[in-house]
Design a protein around this motif. Structure first.
Motif, PDB file in Angstrom:
ATOM      1  N   ALA A  10       0.635  -0.977   0.085  1.00  0.00           N
ATOM      2  CA  ALA A  10      -0.642   0.044  -0.023  1.00  0.00           C
ATOM      3  C   ALA A  10       0.984   1.034   0.034  1.00  0.00           C
ATOM      4  O   ALA A  10       0.487   2.213  -0.709  1.00  0.00           O
ATOM      5  CB  ALA A  10      -0.701  -0.001   0.987  1.00  0.00           C
ATOM      6  N   LEU A  39      -1.886   3.109  -2.113  1.00  0.00           N
ATOM      7  CA  LEU A  39      -3.347   2.195  -2.257  1.00  0.00           C
ATOM      8  C   LEU A  39      -4.071   2.509  -0.959  1.00  0.00           C
ATOM      9  O   LEU A  39      -3.602   2.491   0.272  1.00  0.00           O
ATOM     10  CB  LEU A  39      -3.330   0.650  -2.843  1.00  0.00           C
ATOM     11  CG  LEU A  39      -2.491   0.232  -4.302  1.00  0.00           C
ATOM     12  CD1 LEU A  39      -2.360  -1.238  -3.795  1.00  0.00           C
ATOM     13  CD2 LEU A  39      -3.316   1.113  -5.044  1.00  0.00           C
ATOM     14  N   VAL A  68      -6.500   1.108   2.166  1.00  0.00           N
ATOM     15  CA  VAL A  68      -6.206   0.005   2.985  1.00  0.00           C
ATOM     16  C   VAL A  68      -7.661  -0.349   3.703  1.00  0.00           C
ATOM     17  O   VAL A  68      -7.946   0.535   4.541  1.00  0.00           O
ATOM     18  CB  VAL A  68      -5.000  -0.762   4.002  1.00  0.00           C
ATOM     19  CG1 VAL A  68      -5.376  -1.598   4.189  1.00  0.00           C
ATOM     20  CG2 VAL A  68      -4.063  -0.653   2.721  1.00  0.00           C
TER      21      VAL A  68
END
Length: 252
Positions: free
Chosen positions: A69, A74, A76
């Protein structure tokens, strides 16, 4: 919608779900380098991912989550209990989810399902896009009524058949681990999974994937034998493996 697996088993789990609006990685039980390699095998780039969903905090599901991540910035998604169970470090975009509250990522509807497993606040997921439902159901030791009800009328289902009870009992695990794996907070055995499938409405089921098959306490032959009487009406049955998971399956 289509889905695939980077690998399935006690040495690492990760599932990909792709729909016209994005691609999700559900769990990442592999190192970043290994996950990148397995994504490449499926023709997928980390840059194409929309988010990571986490089912629970066991290492075979979260080994690479935080580092992956951070590297690819990204979001999560995980339950508060999963977040509090480990030190994930700083995540670029943490989204805490409620076990009783469906949520959207783009136009994909995601429903968390609380499951009995020996983790802090574990969930599994049902994902729906344009009336097509994909159910992910692994890492649970028993099947309470709310789980059985939630997974009716799926178009695709990833279902755990972790162990054969006889192999587990006579296998190499210490007694405490045998009790954990075979208990109501552990993992489904072949017969539990078969019984669950027999109680489901599978009239819409296009794909059944048997997953999280133990390499020490089960075998593909035993799994196929156990399911032989209940899968005849299902168009495609796939057996996931640790090293290769399974390739892309399309829900039409």
């Amino acid at each position: 919608m289509r889905f695939a697996s980077l690998g399935s088993g006690s040495r690492g789990n990760a599932t990909l779900v792709e729909w016209p609006g994005g691609t999700l990685l559900i769990d990442c039980g592999f190192s970043v380098r290994e996950a990148e390699s397995r994504l490449q095998r499926l023709g997928q780039s980390p840059a194409s991912l929309s988010a990571i969903l986490v089912t629970h905090e066991h290492i075979d599901h979260i080994k690479g989550v935080a580092a992956f991540a951070r590297r690819y910035q990204l979001p999560v998604y995980m339950t508060p209990g999963t977040w509090q169970s480990r030190d994930f470090g700083v995540l670029p975009d943490l989204r805490l989810l409620e076990t009783t509250a469906p949520f959207m990522i783009g136009d994909l509807l995601i429903t968390p399902i609380a499951v009995p497993h020996d983790a802090r606040e574990p969930v599994q997921f049902i994902l729906q896009h344009e009336q097509r439902r994909l159910g992910l159901l692994t890492d649970l030791g028993s099947i309470p009524p709310h789980v059985e009800s939630a997974y009716q009328t799926c178009h695709a289902l990833i279902l755990e058949a972790n162990h054969d009870s006889t192999m587990l009992a006579s296998g190499p695990y210490p007694a405490s681990l045998k009790r954990r794996v075979g208990g109501q907070w552990g993992h489904l055995n072949n017969q539990q999974a078969v019984g669950f499938l027999q109680r489901l409405d599978i009239s819409l089921l296009q794909h059944l994937v048997i997953a999280h098959i133990s390499q020490k306490n089960n075998s593909p032959d035993l799994v196929r034998q156990a399911f032989s009487g209940v899968v005849a009406a299902i168009a495609e049955v796939t057996y996931a493996c640790q090293d290769e998971g399974f390739g892309w399956l399309v829900v039409r």
